[in-house]
Design an enzyme around this catalytic site. Structure first.
Site, short mmCIF file in Angstrom:
data_model
loop_
_atom_site.label_atom_id
_atom_site.label_comp_id
_atom_site.label_asym_id
_atom_site.label_seq_id
_atom_site.Cartn_x
_atom_site.Cartn_y
_atom_site.Cartn_z
N ARG A 165 0.85 -1.19 0.00
CA ARG A 165 0.00 0.00 0.00
C ARG A 165 0.89 1.24 0.00
O ARG A 165 1.53 1.55 1.01
CB ARG A 165 -0.95 0.03 1.20
CG ARG A 165 -1.78 1.32 1.24
CD ARG A 165 -3.04 1.23 2.08
NE ARG A 165 -2.80 1.21 3.50
CZ ARG A 165 -3.75 1.42 4.42
NH1 ARG A 165 -4.99 1.68 4.05
NH2 ARG A 165 -3.47 1.37 5.70
N ASP A 445 -4.06 3.15 13.87
CA ASP A 445 -3.20 3.79 12.89
C ASP A 445 -3.67 5.23 12.71
O ASP A 445 -4.43 5.75 13.53
CB ASP A 445 -3.15 3.01 11.58
CG ASP A 445 -4.49 2.96 10.84
OD1 ASP A 445 -5.41 3.73 11.21
OD2 ASP A 445 -4.60 2.17 9.88
#
Length: 537
Positions: A165, A445
């Site tokens: 990613r 996150d």
């Protein structure tokens, strides 16, 4: 190198002091990055301007809706290109930062897929980013190993499939300049990973595969498709070899799911429910509309209102177009030595995955290796084949208003304090170089900080009534300041007078306070934080 394609500018200090830079930032790799930036940089800037213009229209009263000029795509009978065999079964995916030991543990976790995350789970200091790309090169070469405290870690014989990613389209890599301007962070991460690993992964049929974060429109999907075509041609890789899974984690993208798949139809493998960023995007997109105020984060669950509708639409469209519908993150993590807490975490994950597999999802995410068997057991029991793509969901009729329906619930002083605590705690760790942070037995996150500070802004902006022990009270800038000060005192007391990271908490608190009290809700808290991170780095 052609004269119209300037070489990236790097300080000799960077190459000398950032471990792995000379290995990752070779002249050939930098030339490839330069070609990508020259070809796509101005177009990317135009897309970011288009994002801002759409947000201005929504701020003035326009609400997101299906696009009238793409009705034929939504109603058409078509499917995306076939999914390669390596991606056929994705029932459990584990995600994590590109730190070496965590990568090895994730690859060995028993999950079908490991998403190596340069985005929300990695604090993008230049050292972290370069180390991550060096780790990908070692993975390519079969030399990804790590030794610490007498223990030796190496990738096992049957590792998870690797998907990378890159950072989002809105981010810049400030440490590499082309023609005096920072290179796109998305193109930097994509370009380096493809240049170093693309041919090797293509030769084995195990890539190159990507997750694409934070797309907001099918025009941005078309951008990525053109990047793929250009990069495949430059690298001598067959068209359609790159496969991407798009995270539907913004409210505007949820209205353009068919169109996003259409633009990437030769390169797409699936869509993913990026639930935490999606909540943040819901708040950000509808920031000027008081009818869409959300309650405490803990009361915003996947079972109803806009989140349930969004998940249902994703499954419906993905299966109609012949691609995977991937479920969201279960952020609960086990607690060493606490069986009660572990049982509760496992139960939450099990219930979450049972909901997802029952809706028709083809797989889902976990944040910790110990949770892989829990999620796998649920999908193994309910999904007899490699996926559920052939299981249609066309009976679900989803109107635009259903994608906007807010969750109902309470706004409490405890919820306000928790948002302050989590945003400051996470961001302080982020400034220390950590992007995946355990907080209250949850692996958080960057989306966590984004939701927390966006809710604080929304509640202040619309004068939300907060339930307190002494009765309702309106959240104001002044009261937020008092609560923030109390939180900082609590943190500094915990750290003690010699706490090494006291300054990071002070910086984090200032960034959160500024974002929560700004006149206009900032797009991403990580943008001002990135400047501080680079200064500290």
């Amino acid at each position: 190198m052609p004269l119209d394609r300037p070489a990236p500018l790097l300080s000799p200090v960077v190459l000398r002091h950032v471990a792995g830079a000379d290995h990752v930032l070779t002249a050939e790799a930098l030339a490839f990055l330069s070609a990508l930036q020259a070809r796509f940089g101005l177009r990317l800037h135009a897309l970011m301007v288009a994002r801002a213009r759409r947000q201005e229209r929504i701020d003035r009263g326009e609400l997101p809706d299906y696009l009238p000029h793409t009705r034929e795509i939504r109603q058409g009978i078509w499917q995306a290109a076939p999914i390669p065999s390596a991606l056929e079964d994705r029932r459990v995916e584990i995600t994590g930062p590109v730190e070496r030991k965590m990568m090895i543990n994730a690859l060995n976790s028993g999950a079908r897929v490991f998403m190596a995350d340069f985005e929300d789970a990695t604090a993008p200091s230049f050292a972290n980013i370069i180390a991550g790309h060096a780790n990908l090169i070692d993975y390519r070469d079969g030399t990804l190993e790590h030794a610490v405290d007498g223990k030796h870690y190496r990738v096992g014989p049957n590792p998870a499939l690797l998907i990378v990613r890159p950072r989002g389209l809105h981010m810049a890599e400030a440490n590499v300049l082309i023609a005096g301007n920072p290179v796109s962070a998305a193109l930097f991460d994509f370009g380096l990973s493809l240049f170093h690993c693309g041919r090797a992964l293509a030769a084995t049929g195990r890539g190159p595969f990507y997750y694409l974060p934070k797309l907001e429109s099918h025009a941005e999907a078309r951008f990525w498709n053109d990047v793929f075509l250009f990069a495949q041609d430059r690298m001598g890789i067959a068209p359609g070899t790159i496969k991407a899974t798009v995270l539907i984690e913004t409210l505007p993208a949820a209205f353009e799911i068919d169109e996003i798949i259409w633009e990437l139809r030769d390169h797409i493998a699936g869509l993913n429910c990026g639930r935490w960023d999606y909540i943040f995007s819901y708040i950000k997109t509808l920031r000027n509309h008081p009818a869409y105020i959300l309650p405490d984060r803990a009361q915003v669950g996947m079972e109803d209102a806009f989140l349930a509708t969004y998940a249902a639409r994703l499954v419906k469209v993905c299966h109609r177009r012949g691609i995977h519908a991937m479920g969201g993150m279960s952020a609960a993590i086990p607690v060493r030595g606490d069986e009660t807490a572990n049982a509760a975490a496992f139960a939450r994950v099990r219930a979450d995955k049972q909901r997802e597999v029952g809706m028709g999802f083809d797989g889902a995410w976990v944040a910790h290796p110990d949770l892989v068997p829990v999620a796998k057991a649920v999908f193994d029991a309910e999904m007899t084949g490699p996926n559920q793509i052939r299981k249609p969901r066309q009976e679900w009729r989803i109107e635009p208003a259903m994608l906007l329906k807010p969750h109902q619930g309470r706004i409490t002083e405890a919820g306000v304090r928790l948002n302050i605590e989590v945003a400051v705690e996470y961001l302080a760790h982020w400034l220390q170089g950590r992007g995946a942070v355990p907080i209250h037995n949850m692996m958080e996150d960057a989306a966590t900080a984004e939701i927390s500070r966006a809710q604080l802004w929304q509640w202040i902006r619309h004068g939300a009534e907060v339930e307190t022990a002494t009765g309702p009270r309106t959240l104001t800038v002044a009261w937020l300041g008092e609560l923030m000060q109390a939180e900082i005192v609590r943190i500094l007391d915990r750290l003690g007078p010699t706490g090494f990271h006291r300054g990071h908490y002070a910086s984090a608190a200032r960034i959160v306070q500024n974002a929560a009290t700004a006149e206009i809700l900032p797009d991403f808290i990580t943008l001002p934080a990135y400047a501080v991170l680079n200064a500290l780095d």
